[in-house]
Design an enzyme around this catalytic site. Structure first.
Site, PDB file in Angstrom:
ATOM      1  CB  VAL A  99      66.112  -4.107  52.886  1.00 32.82           C
ATOM      2  CG1 VAL A  99      64.704  -4.526  52.459  1.00 32.82           C
ATOM      3  CG2 VAL A  99      66.544  -4.883  54.127  1.00 32.82           C
ATOM      4  CB  CYS A 100      64.439  -2.302  49.073  1.00 36.93           C
ATOM      5  SG  CYS A 100      63.322  -1.491  47.926  1.00 36.93           S
ATOM      6  CB  THR A 101      66.704   1.102  46.296  1.00 38.03           C
ATOM      7  OG1 THR A 101      65.822   1.674  47.269  1.00 38.03           O
ATOM      8  CG2 THR A 101      65.899   0.693  45.076  1.00 38.03           C
TER       9      THR A 101
END
Lengths: 216, 216
Positions: A99-101
């Site tokens: 998820v995300c970075t």
């Protein structure tokens, strides 16, 4: 179905909890929070602490890996312990996700080489450093590797993963169970729809936060 | 701006973390997790533990109260300590809010008498016991009292509250920052859109879980 979510100082709470809320409802799922040290891990944006009950080495072969993002990922981009765990776990996993970075950690661990992948919109281009092709989509699936966009995208990714693991009926039941019928107040949740000055303001703010987190 | 989120055994993680991820990004916000006992509080659906650093009585007058839901609310419907804290904090709060079945706790504390309110769709009718008028909407605002629907609705509620507190520009920046541009895989996140047999299946499953949690 053993699901491991690694935590670290400066992870983003919703990155981890979005998929957790979905995947922990899968029949037979066992979710484990893992970290380099047992105990509370602080989140990036405030005082919330979530507890990792297990050391990374205690959960070497999870069926599913979900790597959250957050400013704390930047300090781990050369961390042999975390990256070594991700790389080794990926060898035997059924699904390796982020998820995300969190995708920067998958990239740094060598998981994304030659693959399409996504990340938080602010970090998307950085994926090239790891041999990945950045794709500006909510969820990007490449075989068993699934990456998702920023923070809140982990809910969407979790539901897609739930459907792969347990079928559409189970995933739909989970979506209804968590009443995921989103109604954002504004149409600005992506740089594709947000006005340019808002994108510029959030970019500047984020660069400031990222610099601050690296000096923390 | 002091924001208190009470935790308790059996809360739903996303109920608390959705608003937390939004509100903790407000300029000058100080979020505090409070509970009847200091330390880890277990979530309803798995092994996740989140830490409450403060006792309820240490934070008697927060500016904002965000009460999460979860099966654990059922054990608190006659809990004088929690309900007394909510009632007293509400007297001086600027905003009193809930996610999911957190509205049952607001109701049991007397906050919802004569007001329109919402909750998780499975608990909506139960609001009548507390003198509230159940409304099947994502977010229901009644003056300073804001209730929201199940689990994931706390993100929508949090963004609306952020716009009230700090203005639309700040709320929009937060929405873009958490890349809240949702893309649910199915159109079944509400009983209004889900097929009847799915609603029946989730209702049966939830009743089973609720009974199990009451005997835990």
């Amino acid at each position: 179905m053993n699901i491991a979510i690694p935590l670290f100082a400066g992870f983003a709470a919703l990155d981890a909890v979005g998929p957790y809320e979905v995947l922990s409802r899968l029949p037979g799922a066992q979710v484990q929070f893992v970290a380099t040290e047992r105990g509370g891990q602080s989140t990036e944006s405030g005082p919330l602490t979530m507890v990792a009950e297990h050391l990374l080495e205690e959960v070497p072969h999870p069926d599913v890996i979900v790597v959250p993002g957050g400013f704390g990922t930047r300090r781990l981009l050369e961390d042999e312990q975390m990256l070594g765990w991700i790389a080794a776990a990926h060898e035997t996993s059924q699904w390796t996700t982020s998820v995300c970075t969190g995708s920067l950690l998958l990239g740094a661990a060598g998981v994304l080489r030659g693959l399409k992948a996504t990340s938080h919109w602010l970090a998307l281009e950085q994926l090239r450093e790891f041999g990945a092709e950045p794709i500006s989509e909510r969820v990007v699936e490449q075989g068993k590797v699934i990456t998702s966009a920023g923070v809140s995208a982990g809910i969407d990714m979790g539901l897609r993963l739930a459907s792969h693991i347990a079928g559409d009926d189970v995933a739909k039941a989970i979506q209804l169970g968590i009443e995921y019928d989103p109604d954002p107040p504004f149409d600005c949740g992506s740089p594709k729809t947000a006005p340019a000055e808002l994108v510029a303001a959030v970019t500047a703010w984020s660069q400031h936060q990222e610099a601050a987190s690296q000096h923390a």
